[in-house]
Structure formats: C-alpha cells, structure tokens
Design an enzyme around this catalytic site. Structure first.
Site, mmCIF file in Angstrom:
data_model
loop_
_atom_site.group_PDB
_atom_site.id
_atom_site.type_symbol
_atom_site.label_atom_id
_atom_site.label_comp_id
_atom_site.label_asym_id
_atom_site.label_seq_id
_atom_site.Cartn_x
_atom_site.Cartn_y
_atom_site.Cartn_z
ATOM 1 N N ARG A 93 6.632 -0.296 2.970
ATOM 2 C CA ARG A 93 7.647 -0.292 1.987
ATOM 3 C C ARG A 93 8.532 1.079 3.176
ATOM 4 N NH1 ARG A 93 10.788 1.484 -3.500
ATOM 5 N NH2 ARG A 93 10.461 3.632 -2.415
ATOM 6 N N SER A 128 11.653 -9.522 0.175
ATOM 7 C CA SER A 128 10.696 -8.027 0.663
ATOM 8 C C SER A 128 9.736 -7.603 1.706
ATOM 9 C CB SER A 128 10.024 -7.485 -0.842
ATOM 10 O OG SER A 128 11.329 -7.395 -2.121
ATOM 11 N N ASP A 165 7.815 2.411 -7.808
ATOM 12 C CA ASP A 165 7.346 1.889 -8.778
ATOM 13 C C ASP A 165 6.069 1.986 -9.602
ATOM 14 O OD1 ASP A 165 9.531 -0.673 -8.224
ATOM 15 O OD2 ASP A 165 8.319 -1.381 -6.590
ATOM 16 N N GLU A 169 -0.273 -16.550 -6.329
ATOM 17 C CA GLU A 169 -0.938 -16.695 -5.084
ATOM 18 C C GLU A 169 -1.908 -17.022 -4.775
ATOM 19 O OE1 GLU A 169 -0.092 -14.002 -7.912
ATOM 20 O OE2 GLU A 169 2.229 -13.122 -6.631
#
Lengths: 319, 282
Positions: free
Chosen positions: A165, A35, A114, A56
């Site tokens: 995005r 992504s 989302d 992370e």
C-alpha cells in the site's frame, strides 16, 4: 531523501497502457479496485473489466475460465484475501497452468493501521510452494512497471506479484528491465551480504551506510525474483563475503530467508541470519513504526549484520 | 467447422445404446483400477450421452476449435463417465480407457485436461461453475456463439464457491452458460439430506436470478428438451436440476453411498454389474 512512488499506481497505469495494445487483456477484482488501482483499467475498458464483488473464489475460478479461453488475465485484490483461494489457485490455475497473473496489493506490515488481520506475512511462502507458480516482489514503481510488461509480453503461466500500500523509494533507474531469476546488486561489498526483498532493500542500503562507518563493507542485493531465485548471485555472495543476512517484510519461514538458506545450504554453506517477522502476527500502528516494533528496522539490520560479521553468538532463539 | 455431430442424428434408442456402452466402460475402468467413483458416474451418464452425441457442437477431429461448445465436469470424480463418453465419441481410442488411474496414462483419477476433449482439470469441488462463467464471458468478448455446460454434483453445491459463481452468472447474464445438477441425493459420507441438506434448491437458485428447469435425468426426451430450451434461452444463465439415481443401472449400487467411491468389491459383483448393463436391454 529518496524519492518515493506508489507501486500500485504504477501497476494500474501500466495495465491501462497494455490494455490498449493487447485486446485479449482482461482484469478482475474483488471490490477493491479503487485500492488496487485496477479501477483505472475498468474505467478505460469496462467491457474487459470484471468486478466480482467480495467473492475471491469466484474471481479466481472465473479468471481460470477466461484464461482457458485464451485471455491474458490479471486478478487483483489485497494479498491477504487472495490467500483464502489457495486451493482455487492450486487446482484451477496452477494445475491447469493458466495465463493468470495475480497482482496483489497491501501486503506485509506496511499496511499499518489496519492491523494484524490485514498484514499478510505468509504469502510469499504459500505461493512459492505451488507448482507452476512464479513469485515476484518488486522493489519500486520502476520495477513494478517492468514486471507487468514482462508478464504480458513474455509469459503465459501463473504469476504472483506482491505489491504494497505504501509508497516505496525508487531505487532503479528508468532503463531497468526485469528478468526472471536475476537479482540486482545495488551496492557492492566484500565483508557481508544483505539479500533483501521489497521495501527492505532501501532499508538495507541505509543500514549499509552505517555499517560502512563502522568499518564493515556490506553488499546489498535486491532479490525481487523469489521464484525462480538468483542462485548465482547468492552463491557468489556466499563465496565472496562468507556471511549472509536476509531481510524481508515477511515471515522468516518460507520466505526470502528460507529460499536463500536453501541455496546456500545446497551449494556453499556459510552462516545465513534471517531478519523478518518471527512466528508472530502483525499489529496496528504507523507502517514505519512497526519495523522498529518488530525489530526489522534499519537499526536492527545494522545490529544483526554487525553481529553476524563479527561472528558473535546468535542474538536470540528462533522458535 | 466440420459439424460431425450433424452427420447422423441419434435417436433416443441409439442414445440408450451408447449410454449402456459408456456404463460398461465405467464399471470396467473402476474395477480394473480397483478404485474410482462409479455411483456419480453412472448417474450422469444419460445427460452426458445426450450432450456429446446429440446436443453439443463438437468435432473429435478438431478438439481445439474456438467455436466448439464446452463442458466442464465440475464434479471431477465422475471422470470415468467423462473419459468413457469422450472415447466412445471418438476423441481417443476406447482401448486407452484401461489406463484409468494408472501410471503412464493420461487418464488421471480425477478429470485431467491432458485428455483429448477435456476442457479443464477438476476434482476439488465447487470450482467448475466459475470456470464455465469465465468461458461464457470470453465467448462474448470474442463474438463467438458457443455454449458452456457445467456438470455439478448435489453434494458439491454445499461448496460456497458455487453460490459465489451463481451471483456472478446473474450479474453478467451469461445466457451461454448452463449448469446441470446431477441430483442423485448421495455423497461420500451418506445421503445429502443427512450430511448437509440444501433446502429448496430450485427456489434458492431461482433466488440467485437463474432460470431453473427440473427434469428426470434419465428420461431422454426430458433431457433433450431441457437442453434445447437452455441453448435458445437468451435472458440469462440456465440451471437444470436433473433428478437422478446414484449408481443408475447397477442394482446393488443404486442409492447406495458405499458405491460413491468404491468399485465392484469382487469378481462376482463385477460380473453382476456387467450382466445388468446389456446392449439388448437398453
């Protein structure tokens, strides 16, 4: 209709190109490389690509260790998930002042369906407050490419680069070169200035067309360099147009609007009206529907800029 | 690299004398600063002494040599121990230790990279193992054979970041990284078994795919042989559980949570600590 292009594709492709020229360039991701587009680099240079899994904190601290050993380090994930490592970024990267570039994607409400959990609207403020950190919000794919090249070739300190995005309209021509603390005025104007960030720049340009039909000549500035910010352009706008509206796909707290108001307040006080998310989380929906839902769409920019220009009363209270 | 560490090989008796000197510095530093963390500094002193005076490939005259071994003090509050060790080893003059925690000194309260010999600033717990793994990966990319040591506290391993990094160390088989757990059983609020017990550390770390050794962290022969094993082990990352005593060497500080983060309370305590830390007794 403006031509649109993916900023994250531009990022991934530029990384691959730079990877060929810079043997010390390494890239980390946290299970989102397809992504964020760092997978392109991983495919070409598997030895220099580290997929750290959904971890992370591990990604950021490992990035620090690589940078302490002389590597040029890019670390990517979705913007919202990097925020859980604020303290790793603060202690391990910024305090050590390391050559780690956080290039994050899927920031803001344009992540759309989302929903609120993934729509980070606080990140620019969070990152701008960190000593040694620099913050850039590229406006289009052309600027993204130039920013990534600048980061590798001309800097050795921490950076935060906020990508989306969605594809965004291309506003810059191919000759554009990013310089820190330098904004670009896409449309000059003498009645009011709209200082915008990211995708809001193209929306501000559309708004400026409508404003023109109503007799208001709006200046539109792309403020992609949030830290350092282009103080000169802001002061000049305050002097020459007397009123400023800011527009960001981000919270009005600690984002572009706050930074602009700081400069104006310190240097040349004029009214600054901020357009952005107001003490609220986002919501599921199509990316472009959400701008109208949260009153930060083109029509809202027109309405607020016009009110500001006509010195009408502030249209609503800010919590 | 001028390998100064091999000019003179320290015997165990020599190392014990060095450790006593470091411990005396620790007490003097925290007493002078009226703050700091003596307990976890005294517990890790013997391990640091073995590393810096016998096992690590370092040269105080050339602290940036790319081939040097690295040590990350992930439990950054043990800054007195690391600073004193580096000073005694010759990275900077021992007189500068009096600046600890004071304005205009580089000796920040928690471990600070501006100090010669310090590899990374630390202090917020849980982050050093990731840094060490990053350095281990860089060694592989750069075809260098240095070794990276990461000192962890046993309260520190309550941080999730540590376990994330254990996963990464296993994935990338960083056999040039050795974590050393200073298992002194005490953290700020009390005993680790009460505050937040980590059940069976050895089994858990082994479960994460690391080679685990368990030693007495004050027994020089055991420390030396464990580190030498880890240096030569090539099948993956290594983890040494060093069982230690918090406040080791000062009777009233031993196993007393109060001295995790407090200096000697008064002149009497200060003198008592120094009287117990004598070179002759080492």
């Amino acid at each position: 209709m403006m031509v649109t292009e993916s900023l994250r594709d531009a990022y991934g492709e530029k990384l691959v190109e730079l990877g060929g020229r810079y043997r010390d360039l390494v890239v980390l991701d946290a299970d989102l490389s397809t992504s964020t587009k760092t997978a392109l680099f991983g495919k070409k240079y598997p030895d220099r690509f580290f997929n750290m899994g959904i971890a992370e904190q591990s990604m950021v601290t490992t990035a620090a260790g690589l940078a302490l050993s002389g590597k040029i380090v890019f670390a990517s994930t979705f913007a919202v998930f990097l925020m859980r490592t604020y303290e790793q970024i603060r202690q391990s990267v910024c305090y050590n002042n390391l050559n780690v570039k956080f290039v994050v994607t899927h920031a803001g409400i344009t992540v759309g369906e989302d929903g609120a959990t993934h729509q980070i609207i606080e990140d620019v403020g969070i990152m701008s407050g960190l000593p040694n950190m620099r913050v850039i919000v590229p406006v289009d794919s052309v600027e993204t490419t130039s920013v990534i090249e600048y980061l590798v070739e001309e800097t050795k300190t921490p950076y935060y680069v906020r990508l989306s995005r969605e594809k965004f309209p291309i506003l810059n021509d191919e000759s554009y070169e990013y310089r820190p603390g330098r904004s670009v005025t896409f449309k000059d104007g003498s009645d009011i200035t709209i200082v915008a960030m990211g995708v809001m720049v193209s929306m501000a340009l559309k708004a400026a067309e409508t404003l023109k039909s109503r007799g208001i000549d709006a200046r539109v500035i792309n403020m992609s360099s949030i830290k350092p910010i282009d103080r000169y352009a802001i002061i000049k706008a305050a002097r020459e147009t007397g009123r400023i509206v800011t527009a960001e796909e981000h919270s009005i707290y600690n984002g572009l609007g706050s930074r602009v108001a700081e400069v104006v307040g310190e240097e040349y006080p004029v009214p600054v009206w901020r357009i952005g998310m107001r003490d609220t989380f986002g919501k599921s929906g199509k990316a472009w529907e959400l701008f109208d839902y949260f009153h930060i769409g083109v029509e809202d920019i027109v309405r607020i800029a016009e009110s500001c220009f006509r010195e009408e009363k502030r249209y609503e209270n800010i919590p | 690299m001028a390998d100064n560490s091999q000019v003179y090989e320290y015997s165990v008796e020599d190392l014990k004398r060095v450790a006593t000197r470091i411990r005396r510095h620790i007490i003097e530093m925290v007493y002078s600063a009226k703050s700091g963390h003596p307990g976890g500094s005294l517990s890790i002193t013997d391990v640091l002494t073995v590393l810096y005076f016998r096992e690590m490939r370092i040269d105080p005259q050339n602290p940036d040599d790319p081939r040097r071994d690295r040590l990350i003090m992930s439990k950054g509050h043990a800054s007195p121990a690391l600073y004193a060790t580096l000073a005694v080893r010759g990275f900077f003059p021992e007189e500068l230790l009096t600046g600890f925690r004071k304005l205009n000194s580089k000796l920040e309260g928690h471990v600070h990279r501006g100090v010669p010999g310090v590899e990374a600033s630390t202090g917020s717990l849980g982050q050093g193992l990731g840094i060490g793994i990053g350095m281990g990966l860089a060694a592989r990319l750069n075809n260098l054979d240095y070794h990276v040591y990461v000192i962890l506290g046993d309260g520190e391993i309550q941080e999730g970041n540590v376990w994330e990094s254990l996963m990464a160390g296993f994935k990338y088989r960083v056999s040039n990284v050795t974590a050393i757990l200073d298992r002194n059983g005490v953290q700020l609020d009390g005993f680790t078994k009460d505050v937040m017990p980590v059940n069976d550390i050895k089994a858990m770390v082994e479960g994460f795919g690391w080679k685990v050794l368990e030693i007495d962290g004050h027994n020089y022969d055991q420390i030396i042989s464990a580190i030498e094993f880890c240096k030569s082990y090539r099948d993956g990352p290594t983890f040494i559980i060093a069982n230690t005593v918090k406040g080791k060497g000062v009777s009233y500080m031993e196993n007393n949570p109060k001295y995790h983060g407090s200096p000697p309370a008064n002149e009497e305590e200060y003198r008592k600590a120094l009287s117990e830390l004598t070179l002759e007794g080492a």
